[in-house]
Design a protein around this motif. Sequence first.
Motif, PDB file in Angstrom:
ATOM      1  N   GLN A 280       0.809  -1.211   0.000  1.00 19.27           N
ATOM      2  CA  GLN A 280       0.000   0.000   0.000  1.00 19.27           C
ATOM      3  C   GLN A 280       0.851   1.274   0.000  1.00 19.27           C
ATOM      4  O   GLN A 280       0.344   2.361  -0.260  1.00 19.27           O
ATOM      5  N   GLY A 281       2.123   1.117   0.265  1.00 18.60           N
ATOM      6  CA  GLY A 281       3.022   2.267   0.285  1.00 18.60           C
ATOM      7  C   GLY A 281       3.229   2.791   1.689  1.00 18.60           C
ATOM      8  O   GLY A 281       2.316   2.744   2.528  1.00 18.60           O
ATOM      9  N   ILE A 282       4.436   3.294   1.944  1.00 22.13           N
ATOM     10  CA  ILE A 282       4.760   3.823   3.255  1.00 22.13           C
ATOM     11  C   ILE A 282       5.603   5.091   3.067  1.00 22.13           C
ATOM     12  O   ILE A 282       6.486   5.132   2.216  1.00 22.13           O
ATOM     13  N   GLN A 283       5.285   6.107   3.848  1.00 25.05           N
ATOM     14  CA  GLN A 283       5.944   7.398   3.689  1.00 25.05           C
ATOM     15  C   GLN A 283       7.304   7.419   4.383  1.00 25.05           C
ATOM     16  O   GLN A 283       7.436   6.993   5.536  1.00 25.05           O
ATOM     17  N   VAL A 284       8.287   7.924   3.653  1.00 22.83           N
ATOM     18  CA  VAL A 284       9.609   8.217   4.206  1.00 22.83           C
ATOM     19  C   VAL A 284       9.884   9.692   3.945  1.00 22.83           C
ATOM     20  O   VAL A 284       9.833  10.148   2.800  1.00 22.83           O
ATOM     21  N   THR A 285      10.143  10.427   5.007  1.00 20.67           N
ATOM     22  CA  THR A 285      10.417  11.853   4.900  1.00 20.67           C
ATOM     23  C   THR A 285      11.764  12.148   5.531  1.00 20.67           C
ATOM     24  O   THR A 285      11.999  11.802   6.687  1.00 20.67           O
ATOM     25  N   VAL A 286      12.633  12.790   4.757  1.00 21.71           N
ATOM     26  CA  VAL A 286      13.964  13.144   5.237  1.00 21.71           C
ATOM     27  C   VAL A 286      14.053  14.661   5.292  1.00 21.71           C
ATOM     28  O   VAL A 286      13.938  15.338   4.264  1.00 21.71           O
ATOM     29  N   SER A 287      14.260  15.183   6.481  1.00 25.37           N
ATOM     30  CA  SER A 287      14.330  16.634   6.652  1.00 25.37           C
ATOM     31  C   SER A 287      15.783  17.106   6.552  1.00 25.37           C
ATOM     32  O   SER A 287      16.712  16.401   6.934  1.00 25.37           O
ATOM     33  N   SER A 288      15.934  18.314   6.056  1.00 33.31           N
ATOM     34  CA  SER A 288      17.296  18.860   5.879  1.00 33.31           C
ATOM     35  C   SER A 288      17.758  19.610   7.108  1.00 33.31           C
ATOM     36  O   SER A 288      17.000  19.858   8.037  1.00 33.31           O
TER      37      SER A 288
END
Length: 121
Positions: free
Chosen positions: A113-121
């Motif tokens: 179903q998809g999974i969110q990956v968020t990388v902050s700077s």
Amino acid sequence: QVQLVESGGGLVQAGGSLRLSCAASGRFFSINAMGWYRQAPGKQREVVATITSRSSTNYADPVQGRFTISRDSAKNTVDLQMNSLKPEDTAVYYCNANYNFRYNGDTRDAWGQGIQVTVSS
């Protein structure tokens, strides 16, 4: 048919690490290749890494040397270890399995179903 469930996504700072896991279940004869794909906002889905039934791996150039794909064929799982994450790795990550529904073929593809990956700077 195969159902894929992903876990392990989230928010991390640049330079950090995350590990994604995907478990396959359902009715099938065997699983061939498994892999991880990602789709960033406004972009097409792209391959990240794949692994064959014999554990031969292939990586997209942007993640080579930073990501490692592995699988446990006995448990029908595939993991993606992501190190040295960059903001451009931000995307929804999808697990994929290419499998044989029957002993004599009938090859199909399944997607998580998809999974969110968020990388902050």
